[in-house]
Enzyme design. Structure first.
Site, mmCIF file in Angstrom:
data_model
loop_
_atom_site.group_PDB
_atom_site.id
_atom_site.type_symbol
_atom_site.label_atom_id
_atom_site.label_comp_id
_atom_site.label_asym_id
_atom_site.label_seq_id
_atom_site.Cartn_x
_atom_site.Cartn_y
_atom_site.Cartn_z
ATOM 1 C CE1 TYR A 10 0.673 -18.760 10.542
ATOM 2 C CE2 TYR A 10 2.444 -18.630 11.596
ATOM 3 C CZ TYR A 10 0.994 -19.018 11.797
ATOM 4 O OH TYR A 10 0.799 -17.939 13.073
ATOM 5 C CB SER A 18 1.162 -14.401 13.580
ATOM 6 O OG SER A 18 3.001 -14.959 13.627
ATOM 7 C CE LYS A 72 -1.355 -15.724 10.856
ATOM 8 N NZ LYS A 72 -2.737 -16.176 10.633
#
Length: 355
Positions: free
Chosen positions: A152, A127, A156
Site C-alpha cells: 500500500y 499518505s 503511494k
C-alpha cells in the site's frame, strides 16, 4: 463559470467529507466511485448536509480506461482529487498484486484522460506511509522517503513519482493562465495524510468500512456499540512511552478543508512549482493506547480490548511537521482529538439508529 472538481472515490470516507467542503466553497463537484468499499450512505448524507440534491454521480471503476475517458468527454473537468484506491495496510501485505493493479491503473487512467482532454490540475491523495520507518521525527516534506513497509505504502510512493514525472513532461507547454486547465499542461499536488479519524459534526457521514474494519477508530466504535466483541491493539512492545505505536491523528473535516485550500491554490494560479507536496497532520503524536483511553473518557464508555502481536506493515512512530501547509495553504488543523472521537461515536450511534 464555476470550476468543476472531479472527486474519484468520492462516495467513500474521506471523499464524502471533501465533497461537502468543496460544495460549501462554491465548486461544482462531480463524484465518481465504483462502490467497492462503500455504499450510498455517505453520498446521500452529503446531499443532506449541503442541501444539494443534484450533485452528479457516476458509478464507474477508474481502472476502466474507457469509462474514465468517457467521463472526461462528458464533463468539463478543471481539477481532479484522486481517492480511488485500496487502502488497508495489512491486506496489501497479503494481496500485493491486487493493490498494485488497482492503485496504479486507476491513477494512470486519470492522468491519461487528463492529458487526452487538454490538461488538468491533479490533487493526489497520498499518505505518510511514503516516509516508511523513518528516524526523523517529526517528518517534513524534505524528510527522506524510506522503503515502504507495505505494498500500500509503495503504491503511494510510485503514484507520487508518476505524478511528478507527468507534470515535468507536460511543462513543455505554455504556463497555464490563472485557473486554466485546457492547454495540455498538468499541474499536481500530493497531500500526504497522516491518520484521518472522526466524522462530520452532523453525524450524517463518517467512516463506513465493509466487513471487519482495517482502521483503528471504526474498530473502536464498533466494539463500543457491541458489533465487535473485542478490540485488538497490535503490539505493546514497541520502544515508545507506552509500548504502542505513535500516530498523528487528524480530524477528517480538517483534512477535507486542506483539500479545498489545495484545489484553490491550483485553480487560482498560486502554485510556486508545477508539482508540490504538503504534509497534512496536526504535529501532535498520540499513541494507540492514549487514543483508546481518550475515547473511553470523552464518551463515558469502557472498551473491551486486548494486546495482540504486531501487525505486518505497521510503522512504529510517525507524526507531521505541518508548518509548510500552514504557511502555504493557509490551513491549520483545528479540532481536538476529544471532539473528533466524540464525532466518531455520534456517527456510530447514528448508523445503529438508522439501519
Amino acid at each position: 463559470m464555476k470550476k468543476r472538481v472531479l472527486v474519484s472515490g468520492g462516495a467513500g470516507y474521506i471523499g464524502s467529507h471533501v465533497t461537502v467542503e468543496l460544495v460549501n466553497a462554491g465548486y461544482d463537484v462531480l463524484v465518481a466511485d465504483n462502490m467497492s468499499n462503500c455504499d450510498m450512505t455517505c453520498f446521500e448524507g452529503v446531499k443532506k448536509i449541503t442541501g444539494k440534491d443534484d450533485i452528479p454521480f457516476e458509478c464507474i471503476d477508474c481502472c476502466d480506461d474507457a469509462a474514465v475517458q468517457k467521463l472526461f468527454s462528458d464533463y468539463r473537468i478543471d481539477a481532479v482529487i484522486h481517492f480511488a484506491a485500496y487502502k488497508a495496510v495489512g491486506e496489501s501485505v497479503a494481496e500485493p498484486v491486487k493493490y498494485y493493479r488497482n492503485n496504479l491503473d486507476s491513477f494512470l487512467n486519470i492522468l491519461e484522460a487528463s492529458k487526452t482532454h487538454g490538461g488538468c490540475n491533479v490533487l493526489f491523495s497520498s499518505s505518510a506511509t511514503v516516509y516508511g520507518e523513518t528516524d526523523e521525527l517529526p517528518v517534513t516534506e524534505n524528510s527522506p522517503r524510506k522503503p515502504a513497509t507495505s505494498p500500500y505504502g509503495n503504491t503511494k510512493q510510485i503514484c507520487e513519482d508518476i505524478l511528478r514525472d507527468v507534470v515535468k513532461a507536460s511543462a513543455v507547454y505554455e504556463p497555464m493562465e490563472q485557473g486554466a486547465s485546457r492547454n495540455g499542461q498538468i499541474k499536481g499536488i500530493a497531500l500526504r495524510y497522516f491518520n484521518p479519524i472522526g466524522a462530520h459534526p452532523s453525524a450524517l457521514i463518517g467512516e463506513l468500512p465493509r466487513g471487519v474494519p482495517n482502521n483503528l477508530v471504526p474498530f473502536i466504535t464498533q466494539t463500543a456499540i457491541g458489533k465487535r466483541e473485542c478490540l485488538s491493539i497490535f503490539g505493546n512492545d514497541y520502544p515508545t512511552p507506552d509500548g504502542t505505536c505513535l500516530r498523528d491523528y487528524i480530524d477528517v473535516v480538517d483534512l477535507a478543508k486542506a483539500h479545498v485550500a489545495a484545489v484553490a491554490r491550483m485553480l487560482d494560479g498560486k502554485m510556486k512549482e508545477s508539482y508540490e507536496i504538503f504534509n497534512i497532520g496536526t504535529g501532535r503524536p498520540v499513541s494507540v493506547s492514549e487514543l483508546v483511553t481518550a475515547f473511553e473518557k470523552v464518551n463515558g464508555l469502557k472498551l473491551n480490548y486486548k494486546y495482540t502481536p504486531r501487525r505486518p506493515g505497521d510503522v512504529m512512530a510517525i507524526w507531521a511537521d505541518p508548518s509548510l501547509a500552514n504557511e502555504e495553504l493557509g490551513w491549520t488543523a483545528e479540532r481536538t482529538v476529544e471532539e473528533t472521537l466524540a464525532s466518531a461515536w455520534a456517527w456510530e450511534k447514528h448508523l445503529a439508529e438508522n439501519r
